[in-house]
Design an enzyme around this catalytic site. Structure first.
Site, PDB file in Angstrom:
ATOM      1  N   PRO A   1       0.899  -1.447  -0.102  1.00  6.78           N
ATOM      2  CA  PRO A   1      -0.101  -0.123   0.034  1.00  6.78           C
ATOM      3  C   PRO A   1       0.826   1.200  -0.055  1.00  6.78           C
ATOM      4  CG  PRO A   1      -0.844  -1.474   1.359  1.00  6.78           C
ATOM      5  CD  PRO A   1       0.383  -1.876   1.006  1.00  6.78           C
ATOM      6  N   CYS A   2       0.913   2.227  -0.897  1.00  2.84           N
ATOM      7  CA  CYS A   2       1.323   3.227  -0.857  1.00  2.84           C
ATOM      8  C   CYS A   2       0.556   4.383  -0.034  1.00  2.84           C
ATOM      9  CB  CYS A   2       1.463   3.986  -2.241  1.00  2.84           C
ATOM     10  SG  CYS A   2      -0.189   4.141  -2.988  1.00  2.84           S
ATOM     11  N   GLN A   3      -0.373   4.005   0.835  1.00  6.89           N
ATOM     12  CA  GLN A   3      -1.711   5.916   0.910  1.00  6.89           C
ATOM     13  C   GLN A   3      -0.680   6.619   2.064  1.00  6.89           C
ATOM     14  OE1 GLN A   3      -2.416   2.513   0.691  1.00  6.89           O
ATOM     15  NE2 GLN A   3      -4.562   2.311  -0.416  1.00  6.89           N
TER      16      GLN A   3
ATOM     17  N   PHE B   1       2.478   6.803   2.094  1.00  7.39           N
ATOM     18  CA  PHE B   1       3.676   7.663   1.336  1.00  7.39           C
ATOM     19  C   PHE B   1       3.020   8.952   0.312  1.00  7.39           C
ATOM     20  CE2 PHE B   1       5.285   3.909   2.281  1.00  7.39           C
ATOM     21  CZ  PHE B   1       6.425   3.608   3.031  1.00  7.39           C
ATOM     22  N   SER B   2       2.007   8.462  -0.447  1.00  6.11           N
ATOM     23  CA  SER B   2       1.504   9.303  -1.202  1.00  6.11           C
ATOM     24  C   SER B   2       1.165  10.708  -0.661  1.00  6.11           C
ATOM     25  CB  SER B   2       0.034   8.873  -1.930  1.00  6.11           C
ATOM     26  OG  SER B   2       0.206   9.654  -2.850  1.00  6.11           O
TER      27      SER B   2
END
Length: 400
Positions: free
Chosen positions: A78-80, A82-83
């Site tokens: 999951p990137c949430q 970091f985004s």
């Protein structure tokens, strides 16, 4: 001409945090055999099994280590956290899944490990996790390299940028530079989706504020007060929704747009509220009455002794260009207040988002719209994955 591979000779692939399988589709297109995929979301696992290959399992990768022996292991954690589109919470527990993917890779010991996330995963303090994974892999005997992929050079017509980590057993002198892959134009990607699953257009209600705003937004433009550019349509240019302004009031608004970014007082953000006296000084006239009317009209708001724009978002109602490049397909791509179709006064459909992502038309999209957009928006675009797969097979698995 290369002969088709038999199952016995095709290199194998397994994926962690697989989602609906965009990463895996790209590798399968380049001759890899999919043997396993793992995700904790039953909905995307079902979509994977129905559309890609019946090899996906629901699995909590925070505690479970799959018993697999693939040639290539993929990971799209999951990137949430970091985004830059989110809060970039350093303590988001999902950030640790990046390191968890590296830990599983060292336990599984594939010949090649490919990890994906947003470019912001290496920015600032967040980058410590990415660096930790690289260090773990090097200590485990792998060579590592980073590669930043961009949508238009990876076969998809969108401004999507994704960071990949390659880790492989062998020479550390290999240059990780996958060949550029041309893709369709945006207009070609959006052409004739009628009859396909997930294509359920919902036109904005006639006469609604949303529809009146959309009518004022030309292709390639957006509703935006905080920038002065050809692509920005300010709210005061849509008086039928936001209320009329006089020429002198418009002059004040344009001055405020410039001054709030030029006269900085804080070390964070990209703009600051402005003193009314500074606006008057800038325009060389008294602006008090204009400012008072603009406050009553809700174009401007008071913040103590200062004033600022009421609407300070950097773009809503982004109408996609008639051709060229789309904004990045994300989980909110179907929200018409954020993105609207190049030609119609409506949001995009899940199928149109999937087309821009490069999913095949026979990929069946089921479930409600929110789930569908989350599934498609979180995926690695298959053409981008195929670009990387070609490089992996030719440079990192040369005997395959």
């Amino acid at each position: 001409m290369r002969r088709p591979d038999s199952d016995a000779t095709r290199p194998t692939v397994a994926s962690l945090f697989s989602g609906c399988g965009g990463f895996d589709i790209g590798f399968e297109r380049r001759g890899f055999r999919l043997i396993a995929a793992f995700d904790n979301d039953p909905h995307v696992v079902a979509a994977y099994n129905d559309n890609v290959a019946p090899v996906a399992s629901v699995c909590d990768l925070t505690t479970e280590t799959p018993r697999i022996q693939p040639d290539v292991l993929l990971a799209g954690s999951p990137c949430q956290g970091f985004s830059t589109a989110g809060k970039r919470n350093l303590d988001d527990p999902r950030n640790d899944l990046l390191v968890r993917a590296g830990t599983i890779a060292l336990q599984v010991k594939p010949r090649v490990f490919v990890m994906e996330n947003v470019p912001a995963a290496i920015s600032g303090r967040h980058g410590s996790r990415w660096e930790k994974v690289e260090g773990m892999l090097v200590d485990g005997g792998y060579s590592v390299a980073r590669f930043l992929a961009h949508g238009p050079s990876s076969g998809v017509p969108q401004f999507r940028r994704r960071l990949f980590l390659f880790a492989w057993c062998g020479s550390n002198t290999i240059r990780c530079d996958p060949k550029t892959v041309p893709g369709p134009s945006l207009s070609a990607a959006l052409q004739d989706p009628d009859g396909l699953s997930g294509h359920d257009p919902v036109t904005l209600p006639t006469g609604s504020p949303e529809q009146l705003i959309a009518r004022r937004i030309s292709p390639g433009k957006k509703l935006c007060n905080v920038r002065i550019s050809q692509a920005a349509v300010p709210t005061w240019d849509i008086p039928e929704v936001f209320g009329p302004v006089t020429d002198s009031e418009r002059e004040v608004l344009l001055a405020l747009v410039r001054l709030r970014r030029r006269n900085r007082r804080r070390t964070f953000g990209d703009a600051d509220p402005v003193l009314p006296s500074v606006i008057s000084q800038h325009l060389e006239r008294c602006c008090d009455s204009d400012i008072k009317r603009l406050i009553c009209g809700r174009y401007i708001r008071r913040i103590g002794d200062y004033v600022d724009l009421t609407h300070t978002y950097n773009g809503k109602f982004r109408r996609l260009p008639t051709d060229g490049i789309s904004p990045t397909v994300d989980t909110l791509f179907g929200e018409p207040r954020l993105f609207i179709h190049p030609h119609f006064d409506r949001g995009l459909t899940p199928r149109e988002a999937a087309r821009i992502q490069g999913f095949p038309d026979d990929f069946v999209i089921t479930g409600n719209r929110r789930r569908a957009f989350r599934m498609i928006g979180n995926a690695v675009p298959p053409p981008m994955a195929a670009r990387l797969a070609s490089f992996v097979r030719e440079a990192l698995l040369p005997s395959s």
